[in-house]
Design an enzyme around this catalytic site. Sequence first.
Site, PDB file in Angstrom:
ATOM      1  N   GLY A   1       0.822  -1.198   0.000  1.00 29.77           N
ATOM      2  CA  GLY A   1       0.000   0.000   0.000  1.00 29.77           C
ATOM      3  C   GLY A   1       0.854   1.245   0.000  1.00 29.77           C
ATOM      4  N   ASP A   2       0.611   2.123   0.995  1.00 31.03           N
ATOM      5  CA  ASP A   2       1.407   3.345   1.123  1.00 31.03           C
ATOM      6  C   ASP A   2       2.388   3.243   2.278  1.00 31.03           C
ATOM      7  OD1 ASP A   2      -0.581   3.275   3.056  1.00 31.03           O
ATOM      8  OD2 ASP A   2      -0.720   5.459   3.189  1.00 31.03           O
ATOM      9  N   GLU A   3       2.732   2.035   2.682  1.00 26.88           N
ATOM     10  CA  GLU A   3       3.642   1.831   3.802  1.00 26.88           C
ATOM     11  C   GLU A   3       5.055   1.550   3.289  1.00 26.88           C
ATOM     12  OE1 GLU A   3       2.154  -1.288   6.210  1.00 26.88           O
ATOM     13  OE2 GLU A   3       0.248  -0.298   6.643  1.00 26.88           O
TER      14      GLU A   3
END
Length: 513
Positions: free
Chosen positions: A384-386
């Site tokens: 994801g955005d991690e």
Amino acid sequence: MSARHDSSPLTHQVTLTVLTLAAFALAIVVDFGFYAANQADEASLERQKIFIADGLNDQIAAVQREQESVTVWDDSVTNVRAGNQAWIEENLSTWMYSYYGHNRVYILDAANHAIHAMREGKVVAASAFGEDEPELRPTIDKLRHMLGEPLKADASGQPAKMVAQDLVSLQGKPAILSVMPLVPSSDRVSQAPGTEYLHISAEFINDAVIGKIAAKYLLDGARLVPLSEPVGPAAVPLVDSRGVILGYIGWDQLRPGLTLVRKIAPALAIALLVAGGVLVFLLRRLRRASAALQTSQDQAQYLAFHDTLTGLPNRALFEDRLRRMLLFAGQDGTHVALLYLDLDRFKHINDTLGHPAGDELVRQTAARLKHTIREADTVARLGGDEFAVILLDIPDAGSVEDIAERLLMKLREPFRLIGDQVFVGASIGIALSSGPDTDADDLLRKADIALYEAKKNGRGRYEVFAGDMDDLLLRKRKVESELRKALDGDGGIKLAYQPVFAADGRRILGAEA
């Protein structure tokens, strides 16, 4: 039928083996032929270099002989002492140019002051000597030193020639330099030691001089190669007495080995084509299968440890590197910092601009992170955005905070997504290794807790893990666990009412649950 069917694979194997051995044997023969040709070319090249070097030495000796014809002469001594410039010009300078091709001549007195100068067949002001003096001075001093020593004899018992020579660069052009004293040729003219005038002659090593050397040894294409141009193997350096390379003499290399190979090349090419064609036909399918398998394996290996969207290490490779780095840090006594990073408005970008924009945001974020950290550190995408960053050799928490601040500033800069300018920002959780016994899973947990605190305290910031964060999280999880148990059980939660009184404290107006 069964026998014929069983023998087909064996025949194929035998045929392939024979062809392979034949190709191997042919390759050995060809390699040996090229090796022999190369060795012949190398030997020929060494001879050519010797020819050029000998020719250059001969030219240096010729310059000395030509100079000696005018320096050992009673008339030279008397006319130079008298300052007879007309005689000097006719016999010692312009004549050296017109008859021998010497490009520059200088006459110096006993104090090394120039009294006459000639360049390219024209007499010029004696002060022109000053332009060339820095290059000529070492050779002049060498001759003066020789003149100050007792006269020595050469190998034949004759008095040694008083001459100093070198290769020099005059105005960027290599030249043969020869310096001789003007000495009497008979006893009719006397000369006291230390009063000798010097005759300086320089001949440029140009294409004409090189052509004379090459013509003697039948070498084609001989030329002067300046230092600014690339030089091939067929070249001899022009080196002065200090070991400085002034340029090169290059020529078209004679390659007898290659010439022989070219003569037999047609027959050899036909044999190679026949053998190669058969071999290629048999190995083509195997090569294709092998190449496809290798590509598949490489791709599978890459996909197993890298994120397909950004090309960064994925979680599996990240965790492996973290464990390795903690192990090395424990052995070296250094510290490792782990940063967990989460984009603050990623879901909003996906919802408003679409998933392609979200993917582009992830790619640009990865690029910014990679260019902000050091090459020895690791940035990975966990999903994801991690993202996660592993920093090596960290002296203290302040250093990590400086890096985290740089990362936040970089991510606060606007992103260009599908023609729109968007602002995102990020939150970072930081955990530092505490020593050689630091556990990777524990460090991951602490970084995750610190990231949670950063988000809880306002986003767009970083938090460094502290011990009380762990306690707060444990208490929160305990309350959450007990609340779930209470909701699932019977009687775990009871409803109670608290009365609400009027201002006089007597009347009940209602109740709150």
